[in-house]
Design a protein around this motif. Structure first.
Motif, PDB file in Angstrom:
ATOM      1  N   GLU A  19       0.839  -1.208   0.000  1.00  0.00           N
ATOM      2  CA  GLU A  19       0.000   0.000   0.000  1.00  0.00           C
ATOM      3  C   GLU A  19       0.871   1.254   0.000  1.00  0.00           C
ATOM      4  N   ALA A  20       1.957   1.223   0.763  1.00  0.00           N
ATOM      5  CA  ALA A  20       2.879   2.361   0.809  1.00  0.00           C
ATOM      6  C   ALA A  20       3.497   2.609  -0.564  1.00  0.00           C
TER       7      ALA A  20
ATOM      8  N   LYS B 192       2.179   1.702  -3.495  1.00  0.00           N
ATOM      9  CA  LYS B 192       1.091   2.157  -4.342  1.00  0.00           C
ATOM     10  C   LYS B 192       0.805   3.643  -4.144  1.00  0.00           C
ATOM     11  N   ASN B 193       0.792   4.080  -2.889  1.00  0.00           N
ATOM     12  CA  ASN B 193       0.497   5.484  -2.559  1.00  0.00           C
ATOM     13  C   ASN B 193       1.733   6.375  -2.567  1.00  0.00           C
ATOM     14  N   LYS B 194       2.905   5.782  -2.841  1.00  0.00           N
ATOM     15  CA  LYS B 194       4.173   6.515  -2.856  1.00  0.00           C
ATOM     16  C   LYS B 194       4.397   7.272  -1.547  1.00  0.00           C
ATOM     17  N   LYS B 195       4.127   6.585  -0.444  1.00  0.00           N
ATOM     18  CA  LYS B 195       4.304   7.150   0.892  1.00  0.00           C
ATOM     19  C   LYS B 195       5.175   6.208   1.717  1.00  0.00           C
TER      20      LYS B 195
ATOM     21  N   HIS C 238       6.417   5.033   5.319  1.00  0.00           N
ATOM     22  CA  HIS C 238       6.022   5.053   6.730  1.00  0.00           C
ATOM     23  C   HIS C 238       6.990   4.219   7.535  1.00  0.00           C
TER      24      HIS C 238
END
Length: 151
Positions: free
Chosen positions: A143-144, A146-149, A151
């Protein structure tokens, strides 16, 4: 994919150990990039790893790692890290802290789930399993990405 990393993974797996690519190399492959290095994690202890590879050097005091050397390429192999459990005196036989709290030795081995909890970023808690070619994502790394974030 590094041929040498695959050799390490398959030798560990064929010797009865769990063996995973972990961290940045998994992320890079998922992004279509060429990884700069390949890290492996396993349930084999550093001494068991050394017993499987003639080209192995054990390094590190705080946390023992195995470096499997193939010419200029080094595949770093770490045993799953676990959580610290202190006894009644506040000591642990596998970890050691200085009087001011600095971690001097961290050879506490554990499960893949414990290892994932100790990783610094979500993307570093993704494990490629050589046994079934699956990716285990313990902390939302997909998910990170995919969202280019981060954490």
């Amino acid at each position: 994919m590094s041929e040498n990393a695959l050799k390490v993974l398959y030798r560990l797996h064929n010797s009865g150990y769990q063996a995973y690519l972990v961290g940045g190399c998994v992320r890079d492959v998922l992004l279509g990039k060429e990884p700069k290095d390949f890290d492996v994690t396993t349930d084999a202890t550093p001494e068991q790893i050394k017993g499987l590879f003639r080209n192995c050097r054990l390094i590190g005091r705080r946390f023992r790692l195995a470096h499997i050397v193939f010419g200029r390429e080094v595949i770093e192999v770490a045993t799953f890290r676990g959580h610290h459990e202190n006894n009644d005196e506040g000591d642990s036989k596998d970890s050691k802290q200085s009087d001011d709290g600095q971690l001097m030795r961290d050879n506490v081995f554990g499960s893949i789930e414990e290892d994932a909890e100790r990783r610094d970023f979500t993307i570093n808690a993704m494990y490629y399993n050589i046994a079934d070619y699956s990716i285990s994502d313990f902390a939302g790394g997909m998910e990170a990405i995919k969202n280019k974030k981060l954490h």
